[in-house]
Design an enzyme around this catalytic site. Structure first.
Site, PDB file in Angstrom:
ATOM      1  N   TYR A 346       0.846  -1.192   0.000  1.00 36.46           N
ATOM      2  CA  TYR A 346       0.000   0.000   0.000  1.00 36.46           C
ATOM      3  C   TYR A 346       0.889   1.252   0.000  1.00 36.46           C
ATOM      4  CZ  TYR A 346      -2.816  -3.771   1.953  1.00 36.46           C
ATOM      5  OH  TYR A 346      -3.424  -4.987   2.173  1.00 36.46           O
ATOM      6  N   GLU A 365       9.147  -3.441 -12.473  1.00 40.15           N
ATOM      7  CA  GLU A 365      10.358  -3.894 -11.788  1.00 40.15           C
ATOM      8  C   GLU A 365      11.356  -4.414 -12.829  1.00 40.15           C
ATOM      9  OE1 GLU A 365      10.897  -3.541  -8.630  1.00 40.15           O
ATOM     10  OE2 GLU A 365       8.929  -3.303  -7.680  1.00 40.15           O
TER      11      GLU A 365
END
Length: 395
Positions: A346, A365
């Site tokens: 979060y 990523e």
């Protein structure tokens, strides 16, 4: 490259003489194209000026032909030259078209390297618009670059995390690649990049966390109390390769008001190298700068580049729009990366963007291994990221 405006000249004529698209010349100059004063300097993007010593037998026609340009291009840079009276040994300015990458990003990429490379790009490609959206804790600028004039704005950023600085190097290389392609009309992977210029505006913040990046690459800062504090927070070690946070020990990608309380509840309660979310959302100047940019930017989608894992996170609390899945599947197709809709995380930048705007947001990523990823992976990382960078413009 600058030329001085002559009576009877037009920017359209310069476009023809130097074989550069007119929109790039217009966007390189803050000029009224119909009211340019004689003698006023005009920027021609994609060129540098080199010196040449006249030899016996030289003519302007021959020299222009060698550069693939009309004689008028040489006359613009040499207004005092008499064409049929070239004096042996005299000096001429020769326009040289840039057909190569003008910045080297395959190096430890700290904030000084970024500023130097952005200066060089702005010099050769002045249609790239540059401004600082804020400053770091230590007062280092956080630059945003914009390229294009389209109504759809796509935003991408890198180096939220300090030891993921290779993302900055990848983004700046793409900026150079895009500008080079625009000026010369050379496609990237078969795509004519000029088709995107009038449709899409690309917003880029290559380095969100300059203080942290410099700490990882250059070591302890000179300034106190930060020198003593980061050394203490790092357990007394001067090896900062594991450092993700900003100079205050706050993880900038845990700083956004997207279920921040949940992230704070499970993460460290004190400043440190990673994962400390601060005392509340948007306490850090770097995160505040990104939030203010995003609130004013009307971004159609955002791409936050991180390392590592070769995955693309694209959901948050099922708030993402249906088009996000279409886009991420294309990103996966062109890169070979794995789409991951949600993870138990979060308070990230893309989480907040999805939550507050209900538009596509992605955390990408790059690469595999242990951060900071070695430069030996740079070539492979760029080639796989390039597919995503291009797709972000046409999706």
């Amino acid at each position: 490259m600058r030329v001085r405006f002559r009576r009877g000249d037009t920017l359209w004529a310069y476009s023809r003489i130097f074989q550069v698209p007119l929109p790039l010349i217009l966007d390189s100059n803050a000029l009224d194209p119909v009211n340019i004063a004689v003698g006023q300097e005009v920027e021609i993007p994609g060129y540098i000026v080199t010196g040449y010593t006249v030899k016996a037998g030289d003519t302007l026609w021959q020299l222009a032909r060698q550069q693939g340009l009309p004689v008028d291009a040489l006359l613009l840079l040499n207004p005092n030259v008499i064409p049929d009276r070239l004096a042996v040994g005299s000096q001429l300015n020769i326009p040289l078209r840039v057909t190569w990458f003008i910045v080297d990003t395959i190096k430890p990429y700290d904030s000084a390297a970024l500023q130097s490379d952005l200066n060089r790009l702005a010099e050769v490609y002045p249609f790239i618009r540059r401004r600082n959206i804020g400053a770091s804790v230590l007062g280092k600028p956080i630059p945003e670059l914009r390229i294009g004039r389209g109504a759809v704005t796509v935003h991408m950023n890198g180096s939220f995390h300090a030891n993921e600085w290779i993302t900055t190097a990848i983004l700046v290389r793409f900026l150079n690649h895009y500008a080079l392609s625009l000026v010369n009309g050379t496609p990237i992977r078969g795509l004519d990049m000029r088709q995107f210029y009038d449709v899409v505006t690309l917003s880029m913040v290559p380095m969100v966390n300059p203080d942290g990046v410099d700490l990882v690459i250059r070591g302890l800062p000179e300034q106190e109390p930060w020198r003593s504090r980061v050394l203490e927070w790092n357990g007394g070690s001067t090896d900062f390769s594991g450092w993700k946070a900003n100079i205050r020990g706050v993880d900038l990608n845990d700083q956004f008001p997207a279920l921040w309380d949940r992230e704070a509840a499970r993460n460290p309660k004190e400043p440190g190298p990673r994962d400390y979310p601060g005392t509340g959302p948007l306490t850090e100047p770097e995160a505040v700068a990104m939030a203010e940019l995003t609130r004013s930017g009307d971004f159609a989608r955002v791409l936050a580049f991180h390392t590592q894992g070769e995955e693309i996170y694209w959901g948050f609390q099922n708030l993402e729009p249906p088009e996000s899945e279409v886009i991420v599947n294309e990103f996966a197709r062109v890169s070979g990366y794995t789409p991951v809709r949600t993870i138990e995380s979060y308070a990230g930048y893309k989480d907040w963007f999805i939550q507050d705007w209900r538009r596509p947001g992605f955390t990408i990523e790059l690469g595999r291994g242990v951060n900071p990823l070695p430069l030996s992976q740079y070539g492979e990382i760029y080639e796989r990221a390039l597919g995503i960078l291009l797709a972000s413009l046409y999706m």
